[in-house]
Write an enzyme that holds these catalytic residues in place. Structure first.
Site, PDB file in Angstrom:
ATOM      1  N   GLU A   1     -11.463   5.125   3.629  1.00  0.00           N
ATOM      2  CA  GLU A   1     -10.991   6.480   3.313  1.00  0.00           C
ATOM      3  C   GLU A   1      -9.507   6.485   2.997  1.00  0.00           C
ATOM      4  O   GLU A   1      -9.026   7.281   2.188  1.00  0.00           O
ATOM      5  CB  GLU A   1     -11.331   7.439   4.453  1.00  0.00           C
ATOM      6  CG  GLU A   1     -12.824   7.532   4.810  1.00  0.00           C
ATOM      7  CD  GLU A   1     -13.736   7.810   3.617  1.00  0.00           C
ATOM      8  OE1 GLU A   1     -13.263   8.355   2.602  1.00  0.00           O
ATOM      9  OE2 GLU A   1     -14.942   7.454   3.695  1.00  0.00           O
TER      10      GLU A   1
ATOM     11  N   HIS B   1      -9.081   5.865  -0.627  1.00  0.00           N
ATOM     12  CA  HIS B   1      -9.222   7.108  -1.392  1.00  0.00           C
ATOM     13  C   HIS B   1      -7.938   7.943  -1.275  1.00  0.00           C
ATOM     14  O   HIS B   1      -7.449   8.484  -2.263  1.00  0.00           O
ATOM     15  CB  HIS B   1     -10.397   7.937  -0.847  1.00  0.00           C
ATOM     16  CG  HIS B   1     -11.756   7.440  -1.244  1.00  0.00           C
ATOM     17  ND1 HIS B   1     -12.132   7.262  -2.546  1.00  0.00           N
ATOM     18  CD2 HIS B   1     -12.844   7.112  -0.496  1.00  0.00           C
ATOM     19  CE1 HIS B   1     -13.402   6.840  -2.595  1.00  0.00           C
ATOM     20  NE2 HIS B   1     -13.851   6.733  -1.355  1.00  0.00           N
TER      21      HIS B   1
END
Lengths: 500, 500
Positions: free
Chosen positions: B265, B268
């Site tokens: 994550e 991202h």
């Protein structure tokens, strides 16, 4: 006709959704957001605010309201439908009177004013803040000019927060408060050593404070399925629906302010949580005025949370949670210490009894600001003189004086009085509840608060904004605002503690 | 002309604000919201989505785009301004092709489909889910009919997630992957006991996991001033602006999935954080496609986070954090265990090497769904047959088979391929970075990741959506998508670990 009504409701539901989304952005900003998100957040909030305002003040809403007049008249006036049309007509008419440009100027000036205030307060530099204050006050005067007040200019500002209450009415209530409080505070001052203010010194580890706070507010009505408790530097409560209530508090290592802040915010939360679900996604789905909202927070914080029966139940738990700090303190000393009366400089730290004098001071100065009867350069001097007169203390610097509150920096005038109106109403409502539930205090000793909460829900919370604030107060307390029960309550409490 | 451009930007900024507000509502829903807020949240999200869509697809935007054609042509095509006009024209034209009613039907069917799926999966009851799936697929076919695809129907769906990439191109890439992976997995299978899968059993106390996770991602680029790390049952990353990045992970007592989820994550997040601030509040301010987004999460999770140099630096810290669980484990055993290759039932738990076969299976079935070449009642059978063919395992029930993913329940078709396209591109980008920064792996051993992060920002992140996904990939990796580096990487890694 029913179709026009559904169309109106659909339109209002979108406005509601935008407003609640904005509340979430604001909650996140105060509890979660990293500092790098601030600029984008300000833009997003401005956009949501603008869209909600545009949609609410649209001609479409006006046309629907016109078409719905016969429908409204065909309904009982206390029905949800008639109330919705009536309140929306009032809100819409008022909102339409302010040109979009002036509204935008006010928002912008509030934003820059708050930035300037932060720096000015840090440097205790009133002259640096003065131009921003001048701008805010000028815009507020132009705002007032958009309306045709029946009475005083200040009425217009007050109406934004306590709809239907006039300056003259507030003045009368506050005159009684001044009359009653000044001698009470003087009498307490002569017996100041009756309360040991030093019993609460900590340490109070924050994680244990959180457990204590949750233990208490869960008994008030906080449930994990519909509430959250988070940390905010300036505690507040908000809601995104009656099923999603967010309360906040803050934890200091050396005080128990977190407990009282949480009870206060839980009071606000219970009000929003208790609104009838049938009113959801309409403008009726919230507390009716700031004053009545504050009556609920004060009731739970003070009438409940600073009472002897309450601490008879919770002090043993508190002492178990903080054995280092409270091992040598007994319930009576603790009760006295959380009810100590002592004039102080900072409003948000003031006790129950002296608090209203801070508010009265601001109310008096605000009228001068709006009426232009004071040169703004003289404001610190006026502030300090009133502080001396009402609280008997000298203001050492403007940071702890005229610059202490954010309200004027954000162009918020007319809001302060609602704090004390709330305190006053809280005792009226409390007395009414006690008449209905005679063993209320015994219930507190048993840790039971459901009867009080449900009584408040039935008589106040569920109505949301269906009735005017005055009608709402009459329903829950049986009459108009009256400072005498509040004064009697303070006199009795201080009298007992200070042996007056 | 400049004024029309500013007008367009102002309009788009409002759409952006609405979209980011919706992201916050969604983030809160997944990390913070009490369950009682769900119904109101769904309404608020629907309203924000509808308003953003209405404003974006308005005639006003179309007229501004027309007026801006000469301005666009006067600018260098890689300028921010020309890129904005070009991308908005593409988005606007596409969005206008879908009738509002169909869009609303799709959203509604997705919402009810997801509810039905939750129950159907819990009961492993595919027939109960079937009518919802039929509805979603039917609506997606009608969606496809809104466009005039040059090639296959599936191209339209793919284009929503990986703009400009065709089904035929994906098919070619996936054919090579299948060709390369099937024998590799078979070879590993014969030497499965080369890796002890049982070294990671815990206990791993969640609070210490959080410290470990923060210690790692802070080195990747997570900063408290612009990021938050929270818990979500299904980890995800989102951003409200490049200065406000939210990543999530989840902590299991008996595994270290939290560490890999957080690195994923964070990848991202770094993409969103690295977009040029000049693109803020425009539709260019985000990653360019799901595939390229996934290239970044996979790069940080796998190329960095499952590499030997990385764990040479971090394993000692990890062992110190979890002495009970890792006291008897050495770096090599740990490295091997977090790179174990083993066919399994659940996509989201699959290892790097077998993962793509899960995706290929879905890609192949999705085409049949869209083309109507499969009776939906036969879907479980087809699923199970392909699982046996590609992964060599039997599916014991539909909950662990065709019902395992939420995507189809929400009408999301065309999304799955981007997971593997991302993995493929991640290695191409990685190779390009290594050519520029020859001592990359030595830097990891020293706990330094700034050179890699800044290289990615310079060559990929900062562009946002200025260029097409294919143009963007060419800029960062030097050429079109190519599965060979990915296959070579997997072969080398598995070859070393399993002694092939």
């Amino acid at each position: 006709m029913r179709r026009a009504f559904e169309e109106l409701k659909g339109h209002l539901a979108q406005v509601y959704d935008l407003g609640r989304a904005a509340r979430l952005l604001s909650w996140d900003q105060q509890t979660m957001m990293p500092s790098g998100g601030a600029a984008a957040r300000a833009e997003a909030l401005a956009t949501l605010g603008r869209l909600a305002h545009e949609r609410f003040t649209s001609n479409e809403v006006g046309e629907l309201l016109d078409r719905l007049r016969p429908y409204e008249e065909s309904l009982p006036s206390d029905s949800d439908e008639a109330s919705l049309i009536r309140v929306v007509r009032r809100d819409w008419t008022k909102a339409r009177k302010v040109p979009a440009e002036l509204r935008a100027d006010i928002i912008r000036a509030a934003s820059t004013g708050q930035q300037a205030w932060l720096q000015a307060r840090a440097a205790s530099d009133f002259p640096a803040f003065l131009p921003y204050l001048e701008r805010n006050v000028e815009l507020k005067r132009r705002y007032v000019e958009c309306f045709e007040p029946a009475g005083e200019a200040y009425d217009v500002l007050l109406d934004d927060y306590e709809e239907g209450t006039t300056t003259a009415e507030v003045r009368a209530v506050f005159a009684r408060l001044k009359e009653g409080l000044l001698p009470l505070i003087a009498a307490v001052g002569e017996r100041a050593d009756a309360v040991d203010g030093a019993v609460l010194r900590g340490p109070f580890p924050p994680d244990r404070q959180r457990e204590v706070v949750l233990g208490i507010i869960r008994r008030f009505g906080f449930e994990d399925s519909a509430w959250r408790l988070d940390v905010a530097p300036h505690p507040f409560a908000t809601s995104f629906s009656p099923g999603d209530i967010r309360v906040t508090t803050r934890y200091g290592e050396n005080d128990l302010g977190s407990v009282f802040a949480a009870m206060h915010e839980c009071g606000h939360g219970l009000y929003e949580h208790g609104v009838d679900r049938a009113l959801e996604r309409t403008p009726l789905c919230s507390g009716v005025s700031l004053g009545l909202h504050e009556s609920q927070s004060r009731l739970w914080e003070n009438l409940v949370g600073r009472s002897r029966p309450f601490w008879r139940r919770f002090f043993p738990e508190l002492r178990t949670a903080f054995p280092e700090a409270l091992g040598g303190v007994d319930e009576d000393a603790f009760y006295r210490s959380v009810n100590r009366v002592e004039p102080s400089l900072i409003r948000v730290e003031a006790d129950e009894t002296t608090y209203s004098l801070h508010v009265i001071l601001r109310f008096e100065l605000e009228q001068e600001l709006v009426n232009g009867t004071i040169d703004l350069r003289d404001l610190p001097e006026a502030w300090n003189a009133k502080t001396k007169e009402y609280l008997g203390i000298d203001v050492p610097d403007d940071a702890r004086g005229v610059l202490q509150d954010i309200h004027w920096a954000g162009g918020t005038l007319g809001y302060f009085p609602t704090y004390s109106l709330g305190s006053v109403m809280s005792v009226q409502i409390w007395e009414a509840a006690k008449r209905s539930i005679p063993d209320l205090e015994e219930q507190f000793e048993a840790g039971e608060f459901a009867a009080l909460r449900e009584w408040l829900r039935e008589h106040l919370h569920r109505h949301g904004r269906k009735f005017t604030p005055k009608e709402t107060l009459a329903r829950v307390a049986g009459g108009p605002i009256d400072p005498e029960p509040y004064l009697a309550y303070l006199r009795a409490k201080a009298g007992e503690i200070y042996g007056l």
